[in-house]
Design an enzyme around this catalytic site. Structure first.
Site, PDB file in Angstrom:
ATOM      1  N   GLU A   1      43.906  49.746  38.949  1.00 48.92           N
ATOM      2  CA  GLU A   1      44.805  50.659  39.666  1.00 48.92           C
ATOM      3  C   GLU A   1      44.927  51.930  38.838  1.00 48.92           C
ATOM      4  OE1 GLU A   1      48.518  49.340  41.320  1.00 48.92           O
ATOM      5  OE2 GLU A   1      47.763  47.295  41.678  1.00 48.92           O
TER       6      GLU A   1
ATOM      7  N   GLU B   1      50.168  42.549  38.122  1.00 47.26           N
ATOM      8  CA  GLU B   1      51.383  43.128  37.526  1.00 47.26           C
ATOM      9  C   GLU B   1      52.429  42.052  37.253  1.00 47.26           C
ATOM     10  OE1 GLU B   1      52.777  46.650  39.531  1.00 47.26           O
ATOM     11  OE2 GLU B   1      50.907  47.716  39.167  1.00 47.26           O
TER      12      GLU B   1
END
Length: 492
Positions: A295, A173
């Site tokens: 995810e 991220e």
């Protein structure tokens, strides 16, 4: 009647077993109290690994496990987690609850867990606060089979032989908690860092670049344009969230509108995968690079009286449908989606397993993974679903979804019925089928209510049960109860 048409003659690609991967972060009780209790714990364990949790994941043949994060990965320095436990550095887990992380679970413990589970390790490296040297030396420490400073250090810490490292993520991220970077900046950083993720000997590491947050099409465009030739995979993160959170709205407390909102958001994965795949194909028409959805899953408000930084939530029939819908999408796009990791494995977000002291329960999501196991490494068959659009005015989605495959002469179809109130009669048709059906077995997962769940007091409220299936010629007929997930296996 809903119709699922399966083209038996149109075999496509293999459905990679790695789509059924899991994710373990140093977050809440995922590692400590989840996978790891320590050798001196009164809870039954195997060299510190919690025995019942290990057995639960071995039962669903977990293919890979991602670690140490998540946001935690970009503040994790691997040298803090090696050597004698009493000398390991203690730190504050600033992302998740502000608790002390004592680093008693580190590289050796994680890779030992993967060996115990029989799964591939997927490690995320630290780009946000780490150095190129740090990442390079970690890979050397894990994989180098020869004499070097890192291999000697590994041997001093009790492991002479190197491990096999299958997957390595260069940052996590990076558009958010991993550094708040722009795609142009990260793509250059990725090119630099991945250069030093060395391939030692026979260990070939599958390098994964940080991809987009949900529908950030520009991130994918920039990364593929600037760095496609240096990556094996590009990650994608997307969580299913039912809006209107408040202290009274949790995983198990929701209304009809929120039920359909969550499932609509899960169904949005279809558009995400399709559009990101299209962008990737501009630069990678042969689909060498995998879309790695590492995810995904439901994200609800935490359970009452729990640390909000621990992200602990219950798991209901609604979450089982999120899993079933999503996995059907991954199967159907498995020419591009070849690795995925539900978030997370134990006690965090949409967990297949929950623990409380010495007790453990398998959630409805665990049973979906169990039911979908026949798809792992099977050949995808082209399928088409004819169904209704259901839901509320603000949240529309298909009533029935499906995916189909064949392995060892057995056809497998997995189905979901998102209809909250109505049973759906479904006809599964094997188009182009030239043999004779010898047997059909079917299982169903549902509950009495839309928020039915397993608890530590009642561990079997939502479990797989037999589903009546009738067949005639090339057709199999079933009736799916409301809010249910099913698997049908057809032997010819």
């Amino acid at each position: 009647m809903d119709i699922v048409s399966i083209n038996c003659k149109q075999k496509k690609n293999k459905i990679s077993a790695d789509i059924y991967g899991h994710f373990s972060e140093h977050l809440g009780r995922c590692i400590y109290g989840g996978f790891w209790v320590g050798k001196d714990s009164p809870i039954p364990n195997i060299d510190g690994y919690r025995k019942d949790v290990v057995e639960a994941f071995k039962e669903i043949k977990i293919p890979n496990l991602r670690w140490p994060g998540g946001c935690f990965a970009d503040e994790y320095h691997w040298r803090d987690g090696i050597g004698p436990k009493e000398t390991r550095k203690r730190m504050i887990n600033t992302h998740w609850g502000g608790v002390v992380e004592d680093n008693s679970f580190g590289t050796h413990e994680f890779l030992g867990l993967c060996e115990l589970l029989g799964c591939k390790p997927y490690i995320n490296g630290n780009v946000g606060s780490g150095t190129v040297q740090e990442m390079s030396e970690w890979v050397e420490y894990i994989t180098f089979d020869g004499e070097s400073p890192m291999s000697k250090l590994r041997e001093q810490n009790g492991r002479k032989e190197p491990w096999k490292l299958d997957f390595f993520g260069v940052g996590n991220e990076s558009w958010g908690c991993g550094g708040n970077m722009r795609p142009e900046y990260y793509s250059d950083l990725y090119r630099r860092y991945q250069t030093y993720v060395r391939q030692y000997g026979k260990n070939k590491i599958f390098k994964i670049a940080c991809g987009p947050n949900s529908s950030d099409w520009n991130w994918t465009e920039v990364l593929m344009k600037n760095a496609a030739q240096f990556m094996d995979g590009l990650s994608l993160h997307h969580y299913s969230i039912a809006p209107s959170w408040d202290e009274k709205t949790t995983a198990a407390e929701f209304n009809e509108e929120q039920y359909y909102m969550l499932l609509r958001n899960a169904s949005y994965m279809e558009e995400l995968v399709t559009r990101h795949d299209k962008i990737m194909t501009k630069y990678d028409p042969e689909k060498r690079i995998a879309l790695v959805v590492d995810e995904w899953g439901s994200w609800h408000a935490v359970e009452k009286d729990t640390n909000p930084g621990f992200l602990y939530q219950q798991n209901t029939v609604r979450d089982a449908l999120v899993a079933g819908i999503t996995l059907n999408i991954f199967n159907n796009h498995s020419d591009r989606v070849r690795i995925a990791n539900i978030a997370q494995a134990v006690n965090v977000l949409q967990s297949p397993v929950l623990t409380e002291g010495a007790k453990m329960i398998k959630t409805p999501t665990w049973y979906v993974f169990h039911m979908y196991m026949p798809h792992m490494d099977a050949e995808l068959l082209n399928s088409m679903v004819t169904t209704d659009t259901i839901g509320t005015e603000e949240s529309k989605l298909n009533a029935v979804t499906a995916s189909a495959s064949i392995k060892d002469g057995t056809y497998t179809a997995t189905l979901t019925n998102a209809d909250l109130k109505s049973e759906r009669a479904v006809s599964v048709r094997l188009e182009g089928f030239e043999g004779k059906i010898s047997s059909v077995t079917a299982k169903i997962l549902t509950g009495e209510e839309m928020n039915s769940m397993n608890t530590f007091e009642n561990t079997s409220a939502v479990i797989e049960k037999e589903l009546k299936a009738e067949y005639d010629g090339n057709c199999v007929s079933v009736k799916l109860p409301p809010h249910s997930v099913a698997v049908i296996q057809i032997k010819a």
